[in-house]
Design an enzyme around this catalytic site. Sequence first.
Site, short mmCIF file in Angstrom:
data_model
loop_
_atom_site.label_atom_id
_atom_site.label_comp_id
_atom_site.label_asym_id
_atom_site.label_seq_id
_atom_site.Cartn_x
_atom_site.Cartn_y
_atom_site.Cartn_z
N GLY A 87 21.36 22.02 35.68
CA GLY A 87 21.39 23.37 36.16
C GLY A 87 22.95 23.89 35.84
O GLY A 87 23.72 23.45 35.13
N ARG A 88 23.38 25.05 36.38
CA ARG A 88 24.67 25.44 36.28
C ARG A 88 25.73 25.03 36.94
O ARG A 88 26.97 25.13 36.80
CB ARG A 88 24.59 27.21 36.69
CG ARG A 88 23.85 27.89 35.55
CD ARG A 88 23.64 29.21 35.71
NE ARG A 88 24.87 30.02 36.41
CZ ARG A 88 24.66 30.91 37.24
NH1 ARG A 88 23.72 31.30 37.65
NH2 ARG A 88 25.92 31.54 37.71
N GLU A 91 28.89 23.13 35.39
CA GLU A 91 29.88 23.58 34.50
C GLU A 91 31.05 24.03 35.58
O GLU A 91 32.28 23.82 34.77
CB GLU A 91 29.35 24.91 33.90
CG GLU A 91 29.29 26.30 35.09
CD GLU A 91 28.76 27.43 34.17
OE1 GLU A 91 28.87 28.41 34.64
OE2 GLU A 91 28.20 27.35 33.03
N CYS A 117 19.62 16.93 31.90
CA CYS A 117 20.16 18.21 31.40
C CYS A 117 21.65 18.61 31.36
O CYS A 117 22.43 17.73 30.66
CB CYS A 117 19.45 19.25 32.38
SG CYS A 117 19.30 20.89 31.36
N HIS A 118 22.07 19.66 31.92
CA HIS A 118 23.51 19.73 31.94
C HIS A 118 24.57 18.85 32.69
O HIS A 118 25.66 19.11 32.77
CB HIS A 118 23.78 21.21 32.50
CG HIS A 118 23.43 22.38 31.51
ND1 HIS A 118 22.05 22.69 31.13
CD2 HIS A 118 23.84 23.26 30.70
CE1 HIS A 118 21.75 23.63 30.44
NE2 HIS A 118 23.13 23.99 30.32
N TYR A 137 20.51 18.67 27.71
CA TYR A 137 19.89 19.90 27.39
C TYR A 137 20.52 20.16 25.84
O TYR A 137 21.87 19.78 25.76
CB TYR A 137 20.17 20.94 28.26
CG TYR A 137 19.54 22.37 27.76
CD1 TYR A 137 18.36 22.48 27.91
CD2 TYR A 137 20.18 23.33 27.52
CE1 TYR A 137 17.64 23.63 27.14
CE2 TYR A 137 19.54 24.58 26.62
CZ TYR A 137 18.07 24.80 26.93
OH TYR A 137 17.41 25.75 26.28
#
Length: 185
Positions: A87-88, A91, A117-118, A137
């Site tokens: 997800g975000r 980051e 993923c992320h 990802y």
Amino acid sequence: MAKILMITGDFTEDYETMVPFQCLLACGHTVDAVCPGKAAGETVKTAIHDFEGDQTYTEKPGHNFALTATYAEINASDYDALVIPGGRAPEYLRLDASVLDMIRHFFEANKPVASICHGAQLLAAAGVLKDRTCSAYPACSFEVTAAGGTYADIAVSAAVTDGNLVTAPAWPAHPDWLAQFMKLL
């Protein structure tokens, strides 16, 4: 059974947080879900990422996910394994030195780590991908290779294990990703 730490944050991917959390609990493991700056009982917002034929995933509001432990009170050495959802959240979590220190602990102690993923953004920032094979990802392939790792370009429903690290591109890989992780537990 294992005591597992899950490091997450606001706008974590909904499925990549809730599904492994619930699955690991159902299998008898203890899972402490934490977020820097938040306490047990507080929530993080999730985002639902879907693959609908566009050039990248779409993003929709998800659920509120309740944290089960207080970040400021945990000690990574108390845990047998680590889960990093995508997800975000990764980051901005990668800007938190204490998160990166915790991740390094699991690699230095050779404890099982599952990242999806992320989540690879956190692994890259922690400096633990050198000479490792890691899926993520596809948009995160740059971070994997820039950190000295080999990006595993695998099917979205597949996962890859390299030593203590199990990685996958996105939530469609949950069955393979979680099965490989549970073998390490």
